[in-house]
Design an enzyme around this catalytic site. Structure first.
Site, PDB file in Angstrom:
ATOM      1  N   HIS A 121       0.992  -1.315  -0.073  1.00  0.00           N
ATOM      2  CA  HIS A 121      -0.167   0.007   0.119  1.00  0.00           C
ATOM      3  C   HIS A 121       0.939   1.079   0.111  1.00  0.00           C
ATOM      4  O   HIS A 121       1.840   1.134   0.617  1.00  0.00           O
ATOM      5  CB  HIS A 121      -1.093   0.064   1.114  1.00  0.00           C
ATOM      6  CG  HIS A 121      -1.791  -1.205   1.336  1.00  0.00           C
ATOM      7  ND1 HIS A 121      -2.532  -1.587   0.551  1.00  0.00           N
ATOM      8  CD2 HIS A 121      -1.937  -2.065   2.253  1.00  0.00           C
ATOM      9  CE1 HIS A 121      -3.224  -2.847   0.678  1.00  0.00           C
ATOM     10  NE2 HIS A 121      -3.027  -3.159   1.895  1.00  0.00           N
ATOM     11  N   LYS A 150      -3.239   3.681   3.041  1.00  0.00           N
ATOM     12  CA  LYS A 150      -3.943   2.727   3.709  1.00  0.00           C
ATOM     13  C   LYS A 150      -3.043   2.250   4.710  1.00  0.00           C
ATOM     14  O   LYS A 150      -2.862   0.730   4.426  1.00  0.00           O
ATOM     15  CB  LYS A 150      -4.298   1.824   2.412  1.00  0.00           C
ATOM     16  CG  LYS A 150      -5.370   0.639   2.815  1.00  0.00           C
ATOM     17  CD  LYS A 150      -5.586  -0.336   1.746  1.00  0.00           C
ATOM     18  CE  LYS A 150      -6.586  -1.313   2.058  1.00  0.00           C
ATOM     19  NZ  LYS A 150      -6.797  -2.301   1.154  1.00  0.00           N
ATOM     20  N   LYS A 196      -5.664 -11.421 -10.801  1.00  0.00           N
ATOM     21  CA  LYS A 196      -5.776  -9.647 -10.880  1.00  0.00           C
ATOM     22  C   LYS A 196      -4.688  -9.122 -11.454  1.00  0.00           C
ATOM     23  O   LYS A 196      -3.550  -9.818 -11.557  1.00  0.00           O
ATOM     24  CB  LYS A 196      -6.570  -9.088  -9.744  1.00  0.00           C
ATOM     25  CG  LYS A 196      -7.763  -9.768  -9.226  1.00  0.00           C
ATOM     26  CD  LYS A 196      -8.275  -9.092  -7.885  1.00  0.00           C
ATOM     27  CE  LYS A 196      -9.616  -9.491  -7.585  1.00  0.00           C
ATOM     28  NZ  LYS A 196     -10.034  -8.713  -6.430  1.00  0.00           N
TER      29      LYS A 196
END
Length: 388
Positions: free
Chosen positions: A97, A130, A278
């Site tokens: 992140h 995050k 993904k």
């Protein structure tokens, strides 16, 4: 007064089909249910029971009353934190992140490239950082941060494949960890497939070594994924219920199994590095990755009153997490702005009854709100308000 919330559930392939339905007291949907979101993030906001408004709309209507002057002054007129329940049945992707500066840069760059917010190639869905913490509800397995390069090298030196033995030699050098990660994440597909095949064969043959046993376990779920190479370099953590780990920006991590509560800043920015079907954005991962070993920060709960423990994280103003063990006759102050989620038993806050799995928002105007009942709840506010 406190506001009872309906909270969305996100379905991902790695989720459990039973844990979240059991927590919420309803029948399983037949799909994997991975994350319960409690908060006001625009991607999946909680809604107010009774009128169906998103929690974000309630806050935007009167930020001063719902958030208080200090929170609005520090974060603007938005709820700065988000509380999740993670139900992990299969390993998640290896991910990192961004810092808040990196998030703004990445968001603007993807906007400039014409990527829509729902484009599967998009990594940045907002301009926020995050920082996150995982607090184990059941035994919880995770990879967080890089392991000691010398320890990884010692395992690789026993391998037969020349690429793996060569990787051990690189790890012995002063900047070897970064050079090896950059090499492995930028290999062309054919070269990556060759070394991943060698690693999975080695892992299958050497399951007496915990490092290779873990790679073998991951390869059963993600065969041929170059993320297996990165997993080899990460540090394995097993959290007992109540134990917690904080994941700073830039630290690679992957949650493997178990149930946890995850407080975080209100963001959905995830850069995936492997172990996923993904989109993997290797250049962006390499831009924000931090290479120092042992990047995880163990968070030890601190007693703060009868039945009350706090999970302090230095330098992160968004996160003021507490765990509350409620017994009959005890009233715990919970001044807003605050989210409360019951994970065992039942509770009441400011006149609102919460069964197991239910959550509420306490506005800042309710400075005298208290939590009562018989069970266990997590509360999340800002570190600014928790310090009051």
């Amino acid at each position: 007064m406190a506001v009872l919330l309906d909270n969305p559930v996100r379905s991902y392939a790695w989720g459990s089909p039973t844990v979240i339905p059991e927590l919420l007291g309803r029948a399983p949907s037949g799909q994997p249910e991975a994350e319960l979101w409690v908060g006001a993030h625009p991607g999946s906001p909680s809604t107010v029971v009774g009128d169906g408004r998103p929690l974000s709309a309630l806050i935007e209507a009167d930020p001063a009353a719902t958030l208080g002057a200090a929170v609005v002054g520090r974060f603007g007129p938005r709820l700065p934190f988000l509380l999740k329940v993670l139900a992990v049945e299969r390993p998640l992707s290896i991910q990192v992140h961004p810092t808040i500066e990196q998030a703004a840069e990445g968001y603007d760059a993807e906007d400039a490239a014409g990527l829509a917010l729902d484009d599967p190639r998009r990594s940045y869905h907002d301009r926020n950082h995050k920082p996150e913490m995982a607090v184990a509800v059941t035994p919880f397995d995770a990879l967080v941060g890089f392991d000691d390069p010398a320890a990884v090298a010692a395992s690789l030196e026993q391998c037969e494949h020349t690429d793996l033995v060569g990787a051990a030699a690189v790890l012995r050098e002063s900047d070897g960890l970064e050079r090896l990660v950059r090499r492995w994440l930028t290999l062309d597909d054919a070269a990556a497939a060759q070394i991943v095949t060698a690693l999975t064969a080695e892992a299958s043959a050497r399951r007496d070594d915990p490092r290779f046993a873990l790679v073998h376990r991951l390869a059963e779920v993600y065969p041929h994924d170059r993320g297996l190479l990165l997993a080899l370099l990460l540090r394995h953590h097993t959290l007992a219920p109540g134990e917690a780990v904080f994941v700073p920006a830039g630290v690679p991590h992957a949650y493997l199994s178990g149930v946890a509560v995850e407080p975080q800043a209100s963001s959905d920015n995830t850069l995936r590095a492997g172990l996923t079907p993904k989109h993997v954005d290797a250049p962006e991962v390499l831009r924000i990755l931090r290479y120092e070993p042992h990047g995880a920060v163990a968070v030890r709960p601190v007693p703060a009153g009868p039945g009350l423990e706090r999970y302090p994280v230095d330098g992160i103003d968004e996160l003021g997490l507490s765990r509350v063990r409620l017994t009959a006759g005890t009233a715990v102050p919970v001044p807003g702005p605050l989210l409360v989620l019951v994970v065992e038993g039942a509770a009441a806050v400011d006149g609102v009854t919460l069964a197991r799995g239910r959550a509420a928002f306490v506005p800042a105007a309710e400075s005298g709100a208290t939590l009562t009942g018989d069970g266990v709840a997590f509360t999340l506010t800002t570190a600014l308000d928790q310090a009051r």
